[in-house]
Design a protein around this motif. Structure first.
Motif, PDB file in Angstrom:
ATOM      1  N   UNK A  28      51.874  65.159 126.205  1.00 37.11           N
ATOM      2  CA  UNK A  28      50.640  64.046 126.548  1.00 37.11           C
ATOM      3  C   UNK A  28      51.193  62.886 126.142  1.00 37.11           C
ATOM      4  N   UNK A  29      50.742  61.875 126.746  1.00 37.34           N
ATOM      5  CA  UNK A  29      50.998  60.464 126.201  1.00 37.34           C
ATOM      6  C   UNK A  29      49.828  59.560 126.747  1.00 37.34           C
ATOM      7  N   UNK A  30      49.720  58.440 125.959  1.00 35.93           N
ATOM      8  CA  UNK A  30      48.524  57.710 126.417  1.00 35.93           C
ATOM      9  C   UNK A  30      48.948  56.096 126.051  1.00 35.93           C
ATOM     10  N   UNK A  31      48.677  55.292 126.955  1.00 34.62           N
ATOM     11  CA  UNK A  31      48.972  53.651 126.733  1.00 34.62           C
ATOM     12  C   UNK A  31      47.817  53.254 125.889  1.00 34.62           C
ATOM     13  N   UNK A  32      48.367  52.514 125.073  1.00 36.74           N
ATOM     14  CA  UNK A  32      47.175  51.805 123.953  1.00 36.74           C
ATOM     15  C   UNK A  32      47.164  50.197 124.268  1.00 36.74           C
ATOM     16  N   UNK A  33      46.057  49.687 124.217  1.00 39.31           N
ATOM     17  CA  UNK A  33      45.946  48.329 124.316  1.00 39.31           C
ATOM     18  C   UNK A  33      46.459  47.472 123.071  1.00 39.31           C
ATOM     19  N   UNK A  34      46.747  46.398 123.321  1.00 37.54           N
ATOM     20  CA  UNK A  34      47.436  45.587 122.152  1.00 37.54           C
ATOM     21  C   UNK A  34      46.364  45.009 121.412  1.00 37.54           C
ATOM     22  N   UNK A  35      45.393  45.766 120.870  1.00 33.65           N
ATOM     23  CA  UNK A  35      44.343  45.356 119.960  1.00 33.65           C
ATOM     24  C   UNK A  35      44.043  46.500 118.834  1.00 33.65           C
ATOM     25  N   UNK A  36      43.613  46.073 117.663  1.00 29.03           N
ATOM     26  CA  UNK A  36      43.561  47.153 116.643  1.00 29.03           C
ATOM     27  C   UNK A  36      42.610  48.458 116.965  1.00 29.03           C
ATOM     28  N   UNK A  37      41.684  47.862 117.599  1.00 28.14           N
ATOM     29  CA  UNK A  37      40.524  49.043 118.203  1.00 28.14           C
ATOM     30  C   UNK A  37      41.525  50.359 118.850  1.00 28.14           C
ATOM     31  N   UNK A  38      42.701  50.132 119.258  1.00 24.73           N
ATOM     32  CA  UNK A  38      43.482  51.143 119.745  1.00 24.73           C
ATOM     33  C   UNK A  38      43.826  52.400 118.743  1.00 24.73           C
TER      34      UNK A  38
END
Length: 162
Positions: A28-38
């Motif tokens: 599985x994979x997920x895209x993470x936004x470019x912010x530390x909450x990721x």
């Protein structure tokens, strides 16, 4: 598993017993936004996945390592990648389960390899890769070949015996 998954596995297994990508029982994979909450999102995704794969006993160690790898990608890779780290080249978390091991991999747009820092007394920064080394059965990194450019930093966990 698509060709991206097969291409991802190839460098991850170098130096380890060869695994046929078709033998991977979960990916599985997920895209993470470019912010530390990721980082929180990555930990939650990891927890959900490990519970689905019925290996919750690895959750604490894997979540810690995922947190460190994602934090490094956000702190170092995206800040150094400039506009190249925008939405078209995000950080991506991959989790792959084989017959005897779990691999966590974080892909980012930076071509610079990770370096373990030396944190002084009371410093928070610089310990991440030392923690990764302590809690895993191996870790490393591999530059991406072709397009998109960047790298994958991976960590391996041996699965508990059934």
């Amino acid at each position: 598993m698509g060709s991206e998954g097969s291409a991802l596995l190839e460098p991850l297994w170098q130096g380890l017993t060869v695994i046929d990508p078709s033998a991977v029982s979960g990916s599985v994979s997920c895209v993470l936004p470019a912010r530390y909450e990721a980082v929180k999102d990555a930990r939650q995704f990891t927890g959900w996945t490990l519970r689905q794969w019925d290996i919750p006993e690895l959750l604490d160690e894997v979540a810690l390592v995922v947190s460190e790898l994602v934090t490094n990608a956000l702190r170092h890779a995206l800040s150094g990648a400039g506009a190249a780290g925008g939405p078209e080249r995000p950080v991506r978390l991959h989790l792959m389960r084989g017959p005897s091991r779990l691999v966590c991999a974080v892909r980012d747009p930076s071509e610079v390899g990770p370096v373990a820092g030396e944190a002084g007394c009371g410093e928070e920064s610089g310990r991440g890769l030392h923690l990764v080394d302590s809690f895993t059965d191996g870790w490393g990194w591999q530059p991406l070949v072709g397009t998109p450019r960047g790298k994958i930093v991976w960590a391996v966990f041996l699965l508990p015996s059934a």
